[in-house]
Scaffold this active site. Structure first.
Site, short mmCIF file in Angstrom:
data_model
loop_
_atom_site.label_atom_id
_atom_site.label_comp_id
_atom_site.label_asym_id
_atom_site.label_seq_id
_atom_site.Cartn_x
_atom_site.Cartn_y
_atom_site.Cartn_z
CB CYS A 133 85.00 -2.97 45.36
SG CYS A 133 85.60 -1.62 44.71
CE LYS A 198 83.76 0.91 39.35
NZ LYS A 198 83.14 0.98 40.74
NE ARG A 208 89.77 4.25 42.34
CZ ARG A 208 90.53 3.64 41.48
NH1 ARG A 208 91.74 3.57 41.57
NH2 ARG A 208 89.84 2.60 40.98
NE ARG A 219 88.55 -0.04 44.26
CZ ARG A 219 89.30 1.11 44.75
NH1 ARG A 219 89.91 1.77 43.75
NH2 ARG A 219 88.94 1.50 45.91
CD GLU A 235 82.08 -8.50 33.67
OE1 GLU A 235 81.08 -8.53 34.04
OE2 GLU A 235 83.09 -8.82 34.08
CE LYS A 250 82.68 5.10 37.90
NZ LYS A 250 82.19 4.90 39.48
CB SER A 276 86.12 11.95 39.55
OG SER A 276 87.08 11.07 39.77
CE1 TYR A 315 81.12 13.26 41.29
CE2 TYR A 315 82.12 12.68 39.14
CZ TYR A 315 81.79 12.62 40.51
OH TYR A 315 82.10 11.21 40.98
#
Length: 325
Positions: A133, A198, A208, A219, A235, A250, A276, A315
């Site tokens: 990222c 996140k 991905r 990550r 955060e 998320k 997803s 979605y």
């Protein structure tokens, strides 16, 4: 038994009919609460279905305008764009180019439906050849070099017409850097929806593949440990202090506790991303006859609203716009 107990209190009195149940409903989800994510690929002629996300496809850049008009006509009012780049390099420079894919797809979307809220996912994983990222320095993503570039990407997005910037890279100080960059470029009224909590989750797998941003490794050094709740709240508190206008949690279902705790701590609007993997689980379970898809969508999105979400990235948004619940 007397007073506030059975038989005087019978909660089923208010559940007798569908009309009563609707009158008593505490939480509702409408298409106005939803943001539809869209994958846009350059250099292809036809939509590319994503096998792990039934019903979702990569949209050819050359057909994006028609797709946006169709989405808007169905009632969707907000979209989040993800570019599938064919011009990747070590720093994701195409996303900082005013003529690159990120800028082009934002311009096309705004031209096709000016009333549509176009949100730019501000990150580099879709544009780097290594899939991280940000800027890789040795074995790690370099935080400070990355936030400098995130600010540049945000300004390119705003210049192209983005209504909102959504930084998802999980770099320390990214909201400050982006806010300063936007303000210096004259975009003082462009809001920031920060992916503030996140997590390094397994539920991103299908994304991905869809966005073409898989990588060797992980990550975990910059996304949150799924076991850490207090850190997630820190955060989000930092992003709020840095000037974020909206905070996001998320993924969704596995982190409803974070959303609910965050709701108690802030008056900022809150978003949640039904990612997803969550979408795929419902789709595949429904296809196998294990559950009713519409009811599962209603319950899961309802849980997110009940926990405190004002907005939900999903979605399923287009399905809901077409068919309702």
């Amino acid at each position: 038994m007397t007073g506030h107990s059975f038989p005087n209190v019978r909660l089923r009195r208010l559940r007798k009919t569908e009309t009563l149940r609707q009158l008593m409903r505490e939480t509702t989800v409408t298409v106005n609460d939803l943001i539809y994510p869209l994958f846009v690929e350059e250099g292809i002629d036809a939509p590319q279905p994503i096998a792990s996300m039934p019903g979702i496809a990569r949209i050819p850049e050359k057909k994006l305008a028609a797709e946006i008009r169709a989405i808007h006509s169905e009632g969707i009012r907000a979209i989040m764009l993800f570019g599938v780049s064919h011009k990747k390099d070590a720093i994701g420079s195409d996303s900082m180019n005013g003529n690159g894919l990120l800028a082009r797809m934002i311009k096309q979307a705004k031209d096709a439906a000016p009333e549509m809220v176009v949100i730019s996912d501000t990150c580099f994983c879709e544009y780097t050849d290594h899939g991280h990222c940000g800027v890789v320095d040795g074995a790690h993503v370099h935080n400070d070099m990355t936030i400098t570039n995130l600010a540049k990407q945000a300004v390119v997005a705003a210049e192209a017409g983005a209504d909102m910037i959504a930084p998802s890279a999980m770099m320390d100080g990214q909201v400050t850097a982006i806010r300063q960059g936007l303000d210096d470029a004259g975009f003082i009224d462009t809001p920031i929806m920060a992916y503030s909590s996140k997590f390094a989750s397994c539920f991103y797998g299908p994304f991905r593949i869809a966005a073409g941003c898989d990588l060797k490794g992980d990550r975990k050094a910059y996304q949150l440990d799924p076991m850490n709740g207090r850190e997630a709240l820190r955060e989000s508190a930092l992003d709020e202090a840095e000037g974020a206008d909206i905070l996001m949690v998320k993924p969704g279902l596995a982190y409803l506790d974070i959303l609910a705790r965050l709701r108690e701590r802030t008056s900022l609007p809150l978003a949640m991303y039904q990612v997803s993997g969550e979408y795929a689980m419902i789709k595949f379970a429904a296809a196998a006859g294990a559950l009713d898809e519409k009811r599962a969508v209603r319950e899961t999105l309802g849980a997110m609203k009940r926990a405190g979400a004002d907005l939900i990235v999903s979605y399923f948004a287009r399905d809901i716009a077409r068919e309702g619940f």
